[in-house]
Design a protein around this motif. Sequence first.
Motif, PDB file in Angstrom:
ATOM      1  N   LEU A  43      45.019  50.692  28.490  1.00  0.00           N
ATOM      2  CA  LEU A  43      43.655  50.208  28.666  1.00  0.00           C
ATOM      3  C   LEU A  43      43.500  48.830  28.033  1.00  0.00           C
ATOM      4  O   LEU A  43      42.828  47.954  28.590  1.00  0.00           O
ATOM      5  CB  LEU A  43      42.654  51.187  28.047  1.00  0.00           C
ATOM      6  N   ASP A  44      44.121  48.634  26.885  1.00  0.00           N
ATOM      7  CA  ASP A  44      44.104  47.324  26.228  1.00  0.00           C
ATOM      8  C   ASP A  44      44.624  46.249  27.172  1.00  0.00           C
ATOM      9  O   ASP A  44      44.017  45.191  27.339  1.00  0.00           O
ATOM     10  CB  ASP A  44      44.970  47.367  24.965  1.00  0.00           C
ATOM     11  N   GLN A  45      45.774  46.512  27.792  1.00  0.00           N
ATOM     12  CA  GLN A  45      46.373  45.548  28.708  1.00  0.00           C
ATOM     13  C   GLN A  45      45.517  45.367  29.959  1.00  0.00           C
ATOM     14  O   GLN A  45      45.406  44.256  30.481  1.00  0.00           O
ATOM     15  CB  GLN A  45      47.779  46.026  29.103  1.00  0.00           C
ATOM     16  N   ARG A  46      44.912  46.453  30.423  1.00  0.00           N
ATOM     17  CA  ARG A  46      44.071  46.365  31.623  1.00  0.00           C
ATOM     18  C   ARG A  46      42.857  45.496  31.372  1.00  0.00           C
ATOM     19  O   ARG A  46      42.447  44.707  32.241  1.00  0.00           O
ATOM     20  CB  ARG A  46      43.647  47.791  32.026  1.00  0.00           C
ATOM     21  N   ILE A  47      42.261  45.611  30.184  1.00  0.00           N
ATOM     22  CA  ILE A  47      41.094  44.787  29.847  1.00  0.00           C
ATOM     23  C   ILE A  47      41.484  43.317  29.745  1.00  0.00           C
ATOM     24  O   ILE A  47      40.782  42.432  30.252  1.00  0.00           O
ATOM     25  CB  ILE A  47      40.458  45.290  28.539  1.00  0.00           C
ATOM     26  N   LYS A  48      42.617  43.040  29.102  1.00  0.00           N
ATOM     27  CA  LYS A  48      43.079  41.652  28.990  1.00  0.00           C
ATOM     28  C   LYS A  48      43.349  41.050  30.365  1.00  0.00           C
ATOM     29  O   LYS A  48      43.032  39.882  30.616  1.00  0.00           O
ATOM     30  CB  LYS A  48      44.338  41.600  28.133  1.00  0.00           C
ATOM     31  N   GLN A  49      43.925  41.867  31.247  1.00  0.00           N
ATOM     32  CA  GLN A  49      44.192  41.384  32.604  1.00  0.00           C
ATOM     33  C   GLN A  49      42.887  41.067  33.337  1.00  0.00           C
ATOM     34  O   GLN A  49      42.781  40.044  34.020  1.00  0.00           O
ATOM     35  CB  GLN A  49      44.987  42.441  33.369  1.00  0.00           C
ATOM     36  N   GLU A  50      41.887  41.941  33.191  1.00  0.00           N
ATOM     37  CA  GLU A  50      40.608  41.716  33.862  1.00  0.00           C
ATOM     38  C   GLU A  50      39.914  40.463  33.324  1.00  0.00           C
ATOM     39  O   GLU A  50      39.309  39.700  34.086  1.00  0.00           O
ATOM     40  CB  GLU A  50      39.713  42.945  33.668  1.00  0.00           C
ATOM     41  N   ILE A  51      40.007  40.232  32.003  1.00  0.00           N
ATOM     42  CA  ILE A  51      39.393  39.037  31.414  1.00  0.00           C
ATOM     43  C   ILE A  51      40.073  37.772  31.922  1.00  0.00           C
ATOM     44  O   ILE A  51      39.426  36.753  32.169  1.00  0.00           O
ATOM     45  CB  ILE A  51      39.455  39.127  29.872  1.00  0.00           C
ATOM     46  N   GLU A  70      41.577  37.458  34.849  1.00  0.00           N
ATOM     47  CA  GLU A  70      41.301  37.281  36.280  1.00  0.00           C
ATOM     48  C   GLU A  70      39.839  36.980  36.564  1.00  0.00           C
ATOM     49  O   GLU A  70      39.528  36.357  37.580  1.00  0.00           O
ATOM     50  CB  GLU A  70      41.718  38.547  37.041  1.00  0.00           C
ATOM     51  N   ASN A  71      38.952  37.438  35.690  1.00  0.00           N
ATOM     52  CA  ASN A  71      37.523  37.252  35.930  1.00  0.00           C
ATOM     53  C   ASN A  71      36.914  36.453  34.777  1.00  0.00           C
ATOM     54  O   ASN A  71      36.663  36.990  33.704  1.00  0.00           O
ATOM     55  CB  ASN A  71      36.828  38.613  36.047  1.00  0.00           C
ATOM     56  N   PRO A  72      36.654  35.162  34.980  1.00  0.00           N
ATOM     57  CA  PRO A  72      36.094  34.332  33.902  1.00  0.00           C
ATOM     58  C   PRO A  72      34.661  34.707  33.526  1.00  0.00           C
ATOM     59  O   PRO A  72      34.153  34.257  32.502  1.00  0.00           O
ATOM     60  CB  PRO A  72      36.158  32.909  34.474  1.00  0.00           C
ATOM     61  N   THR A 123      36.574  22.568  50.176  1.00  0.00           N
ATOM     62  CA  THR A 123      37.083  23.943  50.250  1.00  0.00           C
ATOM     63  C   THR A 123      37.388  24.450  48.851  1.00  0.00           C
ATOM     64  O   THR A 123      38.260  23.920  48.171  1.00  0.00           O
ATOM     65  CB  THR A 123      38.368  23.997  51.099  1.00  0.00           C
ATOM     66  N   PRO A 124      36.670  25.451  48.364  1.00  0.00           N
ATOM     67  CA  PRO A 124      36.921  25.975  47.007  1.00  0.00           C
ATOM     68  C   PRO A 124      38.332  26.548  46.898  1.00  0.00           C
ATOM     69  O   PRO A 124      38.929  26.998  47.876  1.00  0.00           O
ATOM     70  CB  PRO A 124      35.873  27.070  46.847  1.00  0.00           C
ATOM     71  N   ASP A 125      38.859  26.545  45.665  1.00  0.00           N
ATOM     72  CA  ASP A 125      40.217  27.023  45.432  1.00  0.00           C
ATOM     73  C   ASP A 125      40.378  28.489  45.788  1.00  0.00           C
ATOM     74  O   ASP A 125      41.431  28.918  46.269  1.00  0.00           O
ATOM     75  CB  ASP A 125      40.608  26.819  43.955  1.00  0.00           C
ATOM     76  N   TYR A 126      39.305  29.271  45.548  1.00  0.00           N
ATOM     77  CA  TYR A 126      39.455  30.703  45.794  1.00  0.00           C
ATOM     78  C   TYR A 126      39.612  31.011  47.275  1.00  0.00           C
ATOM     79  O   TYR A 126      40.079  32.085  47.649  1.00  0.00           O
ATOM     80  CB  TYR A 126      38.274  31.482  45.206  1.00  0.00           C
ATOM     81  N   LYS A 127      39.222  30.032  48.132  1.00  0.00           N
ATOM     82  CA  LYS A 127      39.395  30.212  49.568  1.00  0.00           C
ATOM     83  C   LYS A 127      40.847  30.006  49.988  1.00  0.00           C
ATOM     84  O   LYS A 127      41.274  30.455  51.051  1.00  0.00           O
ATOM     85  CB  LYS A 127      38.496  29.232  50.333  1.00  0.00           C
ATOM     86  N   GLU A 171      29.202  40.163  39.520  1.00  0.00           N
ATOM     87  CA  GLU A 171      29.118  41.550  39.976  1.00  0.00           C
ATOM     88  C   GLU A 171      30.361  42.330  39.554  1.00  0.00           C
ATOM     89  O   GLU A 171      30.270  43.461  39.077  1.00  0.00           O
ATOM     90  CB  GLU A 171      28.969  41.602  41.495  1.00  0.00           C
ATOM     91  N   GLY A 172      31.543  41.701  39.715  1.00  0.00           N
ATOM     92  CA  GLY A 172      32.786  42.343  39.317  1.00  0.00           C
ATOM     93  C   GLY A 172      32.823  42.641  37.830  1.00  0.00           C
ATOM     94  O   GLY A 172      33.282  43.707  37.407  1.00  0.00           O
ATOM     95  N   ALA A 173      32.338  41.691  37.026  1.00  0.00           N
ATOM     96  CA  ALA A 173      32.307  41.895  35.578  1.00  0.00           C
ATOM     97  C   ALA A 173      31.367  43.034  35.206  1.00  0.00           C
ATOM     98  O   ALA A 173      31.670  43.859  34.338  1.00  0.00           O
ATOM     99  CB  ALA A 173      31.891  40.603  34.881  1.00  0.00           C
ATOM    100  N   LYS A 174      30.209  43.083  35.861  1.00  0.00           N
ATOM    101  CA  LYS A 174      29.235  44.148  35.586  1.00  0.00           C
ATOM    102  C   LYS A 174      29.814  45.518  35.969  1.00  0.00           C
ATOM    103  O   LYS A 174      29.661  46.499  35.229  1.00  0.00           O
ATOM    104  CB  LYS A 174      27.955  43.870  36.373  1.00  0.00           C
ATOM    105  N   TRP A 175      30.474  45.589  37.096  1.00  0.00           N
ATOM    106  CA  TRP A 175      31.097  46.840  37.521  1.00  0.00           C
ATOM    107  C   TRP A 175      32.142  47.292  36.501  1.00  0.00           C
ATOM    108  O   TRP A 175      32.225  48.474  36.175  1.00  0.00           O
ATOM    109  CB  TRP A 175      31.774  46.672  38.888  1.00  0.00           C
ATOM    110  N   PHE A 176      32.959  46.349  36.019  1.00  0.00           N
ATOM    111  CA  PHE A 176      34.026  46.710  35.090  1.00  0.00           C
ATOM    112  C   PHE A 176      33.450  47.221  33.766  1.00  0.00           C
ATOM    113  O   PHE A 176      33.939  48.203  33.204  1.00  0.00           O
ATOM    114  CB  PHE A 176      34.922  45.495  34.838  1.00  0.00           C
ATOM    115  N   ILE A 177      32.401  46.570  33.267  1.00  0.00           N
ATOM    116  CA  ILE A 177      31.762  47.008  32.023  1.00  0.00           C
ATOM    117  C   ILE A 177      31.183  48.413  32.189  1.00  0.00           C
ATOM    118  O   ILE A 177      31.317  49.275  31.318  1.00  0.00           O
ATOM    119  CB  ILE A 177      30.675  46.007  31.587  1.00  0.00           C
TER     120      ILE A 177
END
Length: 484
Positions: free
Chosen positions: A33-41, A43-45, A87-91, A331-337
Amino acid sequence: MALKQHLSQKLEQRLSPQQIQLMKLLQVPTMELDQRIKQEIEENPALEEGNDESEDDFDAQDDFEGEDEFGNDDVDFDISDYFDDDTPDYKTQVNNHSRDDEERVIPLSGEQSFQERMMDQLTLVDLDDTQFLIADVLIGNLDDSGYLNREVEAIVDDLAFSMNVMVTEEEVEAVLKVIQELDPAGVGARDLQECLILQINRKQDGDITKFTAKKILEDHFEEFTKKHYTQIQKKLEIEEEDLKEAIDEIIKLNPKPGGSMKEAAKNMQQIIPDFMVTEFEGKLELTINGRNAPELRLSKGYENMLRSYSEGAKTSKSDKEALQFVKQKLEGAKWFIDAIKQRQNTLLLTMTAIMEYQREFFLTGDETQLRPMILKDIADTVGLDISTISRVANSKYVQTNYGIFPLKYFFSESLSTDSGEEVSTREVKKILSDAIEGEEKRKPLTDEKLADLLNEKGYNIARRTIAKYREQLNIPVARLRKEL
């Protein structure tokens, strides 16, 4: 047949992305879980660590299109600072994996393998090029236990066909003897008997006990494996005490010499308990590991960025895409929390039910006090699905006053006694192991006698069930438990 269009309405049950995320988080232990949280942080600024002190937290479910829903906060934001073109980078990012795919990677070990350590020793031996090549092939054919499981004739054929090196079986045998002199003792043997003889030869120092042990291994190995000690004693014409000392010397030898180096090179796994159950004055108290309840919050910078964009004109395409990007990340951050909070609540709810169900064990530490308990019992208690309880029990540990136990330890089937009482099979296994531990080693109890012993105690159990439980406890049959 003519094609026709028609409207239909049907009810389907589908898992939302949030439910899938929660199920995945439920089954991971604390360290993962520790690693999963670090990965999410990473990937999601829009997700940050720390407490959110503001009471009017940002709600990701709100409608972000309305300008009146945000306060006036003057934040200067220039999209050109973040995007080089329209064109944004995420595209431009490519991801050909589904969101539900689990990433599986092969860990690389920094330790030397068993074969590499053998080759390091080989460089210190005086061998010519052909002998060194033969030794390299022989070491490469050793298994993890240090045995050579291939015939010398097959090694000769390999050298001839794959390396164009013509050698005789005698030359391979000579190099094999050199390998058998390397450490650990017994390596390069072709069977267990040869492995033990190689080890006892290194211990020969004129001691009569070791000489007797060598004679047993060389001339009476079959009787030794079958524990026909009386026959060995008669053939060697020795006293029982001398035989016992020789057998004790053999037992000290290592049947898997290669495995000892492998175990030494392997990193030990550290267990981090997910829960802690303590007892104070007859009351049980449950606490959850702090790593299971991390402090996460939404990024204020992203909230302010969204306010700034929603209050702007949004005339250009890049402005609209940037607004959608920021909204998606929040939205992604809120879902994860929310998923982390739900995980914490589910863990506490489930562990509380297990603690109350097995209350007597947590108070006494007595394994015989464990009640029969299956996943359905806890699922009915907490009102959750059996699959959810299974995910919670997977790879989770609890620390008690009597040691650290996996949650699966508390789940067991039931067995009926003569009085009709339901008891845990773990209780039966504990009585079984205690009976075997206290048996007379000269005449160990057979499965039939163990079944009679348990039947006398009121446990209705057959001999074949005794054999099954004994195998689950890794206890050998009576003949192999015999000692002098």
